[in-house]
Design a protein around this motif. Structure first.
Motif, PDB file in Angstrom:
ATOM      1  N   UNK A  76      -3.430  -8.894  -9.501  1.00  0.00           N
ATOM      2  CA  UNK A  76      -3.239  -7.466  -9.273  1.00  0.00           C
ATOM      3  C   UNK A  76      -3.761  -7.101  -7.892  1.00  0.00           C
ATOM      4  N   UNK A  77      -2.970  -6.304  -7.167  1.00  0.00           N
ATOM      5  CA  UNK A  77      -3.365  -5.820  -5.849  1.00  0.00           C
ATOM      6  C   UNK A  77      -3.216  -4.298  -5.822  1.00  0.00           C
ATOM      7  N   UNK A  78      -4.242  -3.629  -5.288  1.00  0.00           N
ATOM      8  CA  UNK A  78      -4.252  -2.171  -5.227  1.00  0.00           C
ATOM      9  C   UNK A  78      -3.420  -1.708  -4.034  1.00  0.00           C
ATOM     10  N   UNK A  79      -2.537  -0.736  -4.276  1.00  0.00           N
ATOM     11  CA  UNK A  79      -1.682  -0.168  -3.231  1.00  0.00           C
ATOM     12  C   UNK A  79      -1.953   1.337  -3.138  1.00  0.00           C
ATOM     13  N   UNK A  80      -2.018   1.839  -1.915  1.00  0.00           N
ATOM     14  CA  UNK A  80      -2.281   3.260  -1.706  1.00  0.00           C
ATOM     15  C   UNK A  80      -1.041   4.109  -1.942  1.00  0.00           C
ATOM     16  N   UNK A  81       0.142   3.521  -1.807  1.00  0.00           N
ATOM     17  CA  UNK A  81       1.384   4.246  -2.062  1.00  0.00           C
ATOM     18  C   UNK A  81       2.446   3.237  -2.479  1.00  0.00           C
TER      19      UNK A  81
END
Length: 354
Positions: free
Chosen positions: A30-35
């Protein structure tokens, strides 16, 4: 998946998660994305490659940011220097494929992992708004737990004279080669202070704040969700549908055929008509998808074979020459005589004979 609400710089912001799974080991990252833009997808995919290397094949749905990001990477890696690097290091260039619209089972490779992660995250965070750092901590913990889920049992389980149940095989064991030794190293996250009146936070420069209370509560919910739902429902999910693993015979279509496109909430009489332009084949030669040019708008769309209804088949030149004048239109069925007309002709023939 998302959005998730986090607090950063005293402001509430939305973040999303990019879910990447391995089709061989079923490991999840899992990778966090701002948009949901192309730039964030490229950044997250690059971080994934730092962890696991460049994949040979990347299959995704037809999301706009995924298709655009794949085109950007393929164009960037198509220069002579990149191709020479691949050849010298015996590396296959990365390939991107998108499964065609219309078959939800194709996306289940990723969607089943998304469902598992959502159960853990939404079930543990609930209505709490964590700080960005604490949310990142919970995401990493979720990845650790999901990759330790059982996906199969060892062969020794089938032996009759077995006195114990062997440990299951997990994605973590397939990727790492062994099970990681991990435990909680933060004293502030161990237990709940309300249950222990003598509990005192450790003395360090960083004072324990309300975030630790939220993070501790979310962590306890996460562990409870994992042990109560994951381990107890994995077997049920594998056998909940009848004939799940029965092979399906695909319908054959050719380039040039006219087909009907199934649409949701549309009657069969109103299905749009299209012309088959290109076909997609799988590894055993079956047609799995097609590029269809719609007759009304001339738009070219990609659809799965299960959403296409064969309407008119295109005949080859050899078939056309052999039929000649015997070709009949399917829309004009042969005339059927009534029973009264047949009886009348028979009586007339008898009168003329007499």
């Amino acid at each position: 998946m998302g959005p998730f609400h986090v607090r950063k710089n005293n402001e509430t912001q939305k973040v999303w998660l990019l879910c990447i799974t391995c089709t061989w080991s079923r490991a999840v990252n899992l990778k966090i994305c701002k948009d949901l833009g192309v730039k964030e997808f490229l950044r997250s995919f690059q971080l994934h490659c730092f962890d696991y290397g460049i994949p040979e094949l990347c299959v995704s749905d037809m999301g706009t940011q995924l298709v655009a990001g794949a085109n950007v990477m393929q164009n960037f890696l198509s220069d002579h220097a990149s191709q020479l690097y691949f050849e010298e290091n015996n590396i296959r260039p990365i390939q991107f494929q998108q499964y065609f619209k219309g078959c939800s089972k194709l996306g289940s490779l990723v969607e089943v992992c998304v469902k598992q992660v959502k159960r853990l995250l939404f079930g543990s965070i609930k209505n709490l708004v964590l700080s960005y750092d604490d949310f990142e901590f919970i995401v990493c913990h979720t990845v650790h737990l999901v990759n330790r889920r059982p996906i199969a049992f060892k062969e020794s389980l089938r032996e009759e004279d077995l006195d114990f149940i062997p440990e299951p095989i997990t994605p973590e064991q397939l990727v790492k080669g062994y099970e990681l030794t991990s435990m909680n190293l933060l004293p502030e996250l161990q237990g709940i202070p309300d249950e222990d009146p003598d509990w005192q936070p450790c003395v360090n420069p960083q004072q324990v704040k309300d975030e630790y209370m939220k993070l501790r509560k979310v962590r306890n919910n996460l562990l409870s969700k994992y042990h109560n739902e994951f381990l107890g429902t994995l077997i049920d999910q594998a056998v909940d549908k009848k004939d799940r693993y029965r092979p399906i015979t695909q319908r054959g279509i050719k380039i040039g055929d006219i087909v009907l496109l199934k649409e949701v909430h549309t009657k069969p009489n109103n299905y749009p008509m299209g012309l088959v332009k290109e076909l997609q084949y799988n590894s055993i030669g079956e047609v799995t998808g097609a590029s269809i040019q719609k007759g009304s708008t001339r738009e070219v769309v990609k659809r799965h074979i299960t959403t296409l209804v064969p309407f008119l088949e295109r005949l080859d030149d050899s078939e056309l020459s052999s039929t000649n004048d015997s070709v009949k239109l399917l829309s004009e069925p042969p005339h059927v005589k009534r029973k009264a007309a047949i009886v009348s002709e028979q009586k007339t023939r008898e009168i003329l004979t007499e």
